[in-house]
Every structure is written in C-alpha cells, then in structure tokens.
Design an enzyme around this catalytic site. Structure first.
Site, PDB file in Angstrom:
ATOM      1  N   LYS A   4      48.175  44.263   2.684  1.00 50.62           N
ATOM      2  CA  LYS A   4      47.220  45.336   2.950  1.00 50.62           C
ATOM      3  C   LYS A   4      47.122  45.597   4.459  1.00 50.62           C
ATOM      4  CE  LYS A   4      44.416  43.584  -0.897  1.00 50.62           C
ATOM      5  NZ  LYS A   4      43.040  43.438  -1.417  1.00 50.62           N
ATOM      6  N   TYR A  39      43.609  51.083  -7.673  1.00 50.23           N
ATOM      7  CA  TYR A  39      42.370  50.331  -7.895  1.00 50.23           C
ATOM      8  C   TYR A  39      41.476  50.993  -8.945  1.00 50.23           C
ATOM      9  CZ  TYR A  39      43.088  46.851  -4.188  1.00 50.23           C
ATOM     10  OH  TYR A  39      43.552  45.787  -3.438  1.00 50.23           O
ATOM     11  N   PHE A  80      31.788  48.138  -4.257  1.00 49.51           N
ATOM     12  CA  PHE A  80      32.726  48.047  -3.137  1.00 49.51           C
ATOM     13  C   PHE A  80      33.900  49.037  -3.234  1.00 49.51           C
ATOM     14  CE2 PHE A  80      33.943  44.829  -6.317  1.00 49.51           C
ATOM     15  CZ  PHE A  80      35.295  45.126  -6.527  1.00 49.51           C
ATOM     16  N   ARG A 121      50.160  34.834  -7.553  1.00 46.16           N
ATOM     17  CA  ARG A 121      48.688  34.746  -7.554  1.00 46.16           C
ATOM     18  C   ARG A 121      48.236  33.381  -7.021  1.00 46.16           C
ATOM     19  NH1 ARG A 121      45.268  39.157  -8.437  1.00 46.16           N
ATOM     20  NH2 ARG A 121      43.762  37.785  -9.450  1.00 46.16           N
ATOM     21  N   THR A 177      40.078  35.562  -4.525  1.00 44.80           N
ATOM     22  CA  THR A 177      39.772  36.809  -3.803  1.00 44.80           C
ATOM     23  C   THR A 177      39.009  36.578  -2.490  1.00 44.80           C
ATOM     24  OG1 THR A 177      39.581  37.822  -5.993  1.00 44.80           O
ATOM     25  CG2 THR A 177      38.759  39.099  -4.121  1.00 44.80           C
ATOM     26  N   ARG A 211      45.341  33.524   1.475  1.00 43.97           N
ATOM     27  CA  ARG A 211      43.952  33.865   1.833  1.00 43.97           C
ATOM     28  C   ARG A 211      43.225  32.642   2.386  1.00 43.97           C
ATOM     29  NH1 ARG A 211      43.131  37.272  -3.767  1.00 43.97           N
ATOM     30  NH2 ARG A 211      43.761  39.329  -3.013  1.00 43.97           N
ATOM     31  N   GLU A 232      51.938  48.851 -11.937  1.00 43.11           N
ATOM     32  CA  GLU A 232      51.748  48.958 -10.486  1.00 43.11           C
ATOM     33  C   GLU A 232      53.066  49.207  -9.764  1.00 43.11           C
ATOM     34  OE1 GLU A 232      47.836  45.997 -10.312  1.00 43.11           O
ATOM     35  OE2 GLU A 232      49.682  45.386  -9.326  1.00 43.11           O
TER      36      GLU A 232
HETATM   37  P1  IDP Z   1      42.179  40.286  -6.436  1.00 41.92           P
HETATM   38  O1  IDP Z   1      42.786  41.098  -5.300  1.00 41.92           O
HETATM   39  O2  IDP Z   1      42.004  38.842  -6.065  1.00 41.92           O
HETATM   40  O3  IDP Z   1      42.874  40.510  -7.753  1.00 41.92           O
HETATM   41  P2  IDP Z   1      40.037  41.989  -7.494  1.00 41.92           P
HETATM   42  O4  IDP Z   1      38.803  41.466  -8.142  1.00 41.92           O
HETATM   43  O5  IDP Z   1      41.058  42.632  -8.361  1.00 41.92           O
HETATM   44  O6  IDP Z   1      40.656  40.808  -6.618  1.00 41.92           O
HETATM   45  O7  IDP Z   1      39.556  43.029  -6.398  1.00 41.92           O
HETATM   46  C1  IDP Z   1      40.484  43.878  -5.759  1.00 41.92           C
HETATM   47  C2  IDP Z   1      40.200  43.886  -4.285  1.00 41.92           C
HETATM   48  O8  IDP Z   1      38.911  44.472  -4.065  1.00 41.92           O
HETATM   49  C3  IDP Z   1      40.104  42.512  -3.636  1.00 41.92           C
HETATM   50  O9  IDP Z   1      41.365  41.982  -3.292  1.00 41.92           O
HETATM   51  C4  IDP Z   1      39.269  42.818  -2.421  1.00 41.92           C
HETATM   52  O10 IDP Z   1      40.042  43.436  -1.395  1.00 41.92           O
HETATM   53  C5  IDP Z   1      38.272  43.831  -2.974  1.00 41.92           C
HETATM   54  N1  IDP Z   1      37.029  43.219  -3.494  1.00 41.92           N
HETATM   55  C6  IDP Z   1      36.862  42.554  -4.655  1.00 41.92           C
HETATM   56  N2  IDP Z   1      35.589  42.142  -4.811  1.00 41.92           N
HETATM   57  C7  IDP Z   1      34.926  42.573  -3.716  1.00 41.92           C
HETATM   58  C8  IDP Z   1      33.555  42.477  -3.286  1.00 41.92           C
HETATM   59  O11 IDP Z   1      32.690  41.887  -3.949  1.00 41.92           O
HETATM   60  N3  IDP Z   1      33.251  43.042  -2.079  1.00 41.92           N
HETATM   61  C9  IDP Z   1      34.188  43.691  -1.320  1.00 41.92           C
HETATM   62  N4  IDP Z   1      35.464  43.821  -1.697  1.00 41.92           N
HETATM   63  C10 IDP Z   1      35.847  43.264  -2.872  1.00 41.92           C
HETATM   64 MG    MG Z   2      43.015  42.279  -8.893  1.00 44.11          MG
END
Ligand code: IDP
Ligand code: MG
Length: 148
Positions: free
Chosen positions: A9, A49, A57, A85, A91, A102, A126
């Site tokens: 990203k 997304y 968010f 993963r 996350t 991360r 995707e």
């Molecule tokens: P992932 O990338 O680990 O699969 P997802 O839940 O699919 O996580 O969320 C997609 C993206 O959205 C995350 O990678 C992060 O950049 C953002 N994100 C997820 N949850 C939050 C939050 O609670 N606050 C702000 N950004 C979030």
């Molecule tokens: Mg995800």
C-alpha cells in the site's frame, strides 16, 4: 498452483519498504507472477474494498489507498494465500507478531503496509481486478524441485 494478490500500500512505497517486503516473499519461495506500480483510482479502490463499505473507516481507507503509488503483485506457490497472510501478520500493527511484515514495520491499524487476499476465491476476484490476464507471466522457476 495457488495464487494470491499482494498490495504494497502507499505507506510501504513512501516508507521505502518495497525491496524489504518483496524480498520476504521472494525468499520464502513464492514465485512472482505479476508486478506493477499503480496509483489506484477511486473506482478500483472501491471495488477492492467493497466488503468494507459502510464501516466507519471505509472513506479514510479509500483516501489512503488512492493517496499514492501502490505496488500490486501476484505471488504463487503451495498454499500461497495462507502463507502470505501468515507472513503479513494480523491487521493491527501493534498486535502483529514480530517477524511478520506488520509486526516488524507497522504500528497503525489502517496504515499497515500490505494487503493479501484472504481466500483462494477472493484471490481470483482480486487478481482479476488489478491485472489483465496478459499481464501475468507463467514460467517454471529453475529451483522449483528444491522449493516444493
Ligand atoms: P486485512 O488487511 O488484515 O485483511 P481487513 O479487516 O480486511 O484487514 O481490513 C482491510 C484494511 O482496512 C486493513 O488492512 C486496514 O488498512 C483497514 N482497516 C481495517 N480495520 C480498520 C480499523 O478499525 N480502522 C482503520 N482502518 C482499518
Ligand atoms: Mg482483508
């Protein structure tokens, strides 16, 4: 052979972590099948997304993903989705285990450097969103027998 979509990203590009992160997938034994630098359009970010539409968010996440260059990659190999993963970590950067991407480089929840598909079916969707079929390269790596 399973494929997964990995995005570095905009924070990863801006923080000059591209080489470090690509190196991790490369050294793991995954094989690179596609790679490009993109400044994602709003439309692409919304589609990517879509599952998060309506969450608090969501708008900020779209602003983030469209804010600058993103490196889109397709990596393939045995269990590539789960392997990637696990290498990314959870996350929230503060909770991601050390030795994950991360865990080693992120503190933020949103600005967590990488995206990785969460299932083989989503990976297919995707990849089709980010790459045309003719942008993916199929080949045999010379060390395939050693890597499995
Ligand atoms: P992932 O990338 O680990 O699969 P997802 O839940 O699919 O996580 O969320 C997609 C993206 O959205 C995350 O990678 C992060 O950049 C953002 N994100 C997820 N949850 C939050 C939050 O609670 N606050 C702000 N950004 C979030
Ligand atoms: Mg995800």
């Amino acid at each position: 052979m399973q494929q997964t979509l990995i995005l570095l990203k905009p924070d990863g590009v801006q923080r000059r972590l591209l080489g470090e992160i690509i190196g991790r997938f490369e050294h793991k034994g995954l094989r690179l099948a596609g790679l490009k630098l993109v400044k994602p359009s709003r439309d692409l970010a919304e589609k990517h997304y879509a599952v998060h539409k309506g969450k608090p968010f969501y708008d900020s996440l779209l602003d983030f993903l469209t804010s600058g260059p993103t490196v889109a990659m397709v990596w393939e190999g045995r269990e590539a989705v789960a392997v990637a993963r696990a290498m990314m970590g959870v996350t929230d950067g503060t909770k991601a285990a050390p030795a994950t991407i991360r865990g080693d480089f992120a503190l933020s929840v949103q600005n967590n450097l990488v995206h990785g598909s969460d299932s083989p079916d989503n990976a297919k969707l995707e990849i089709a969103l980010w790459f045309r079929p003719d942008e993916l390269v199929s080949y045999i790596s010379v060390d395939a027998e050693w890597i499995g």
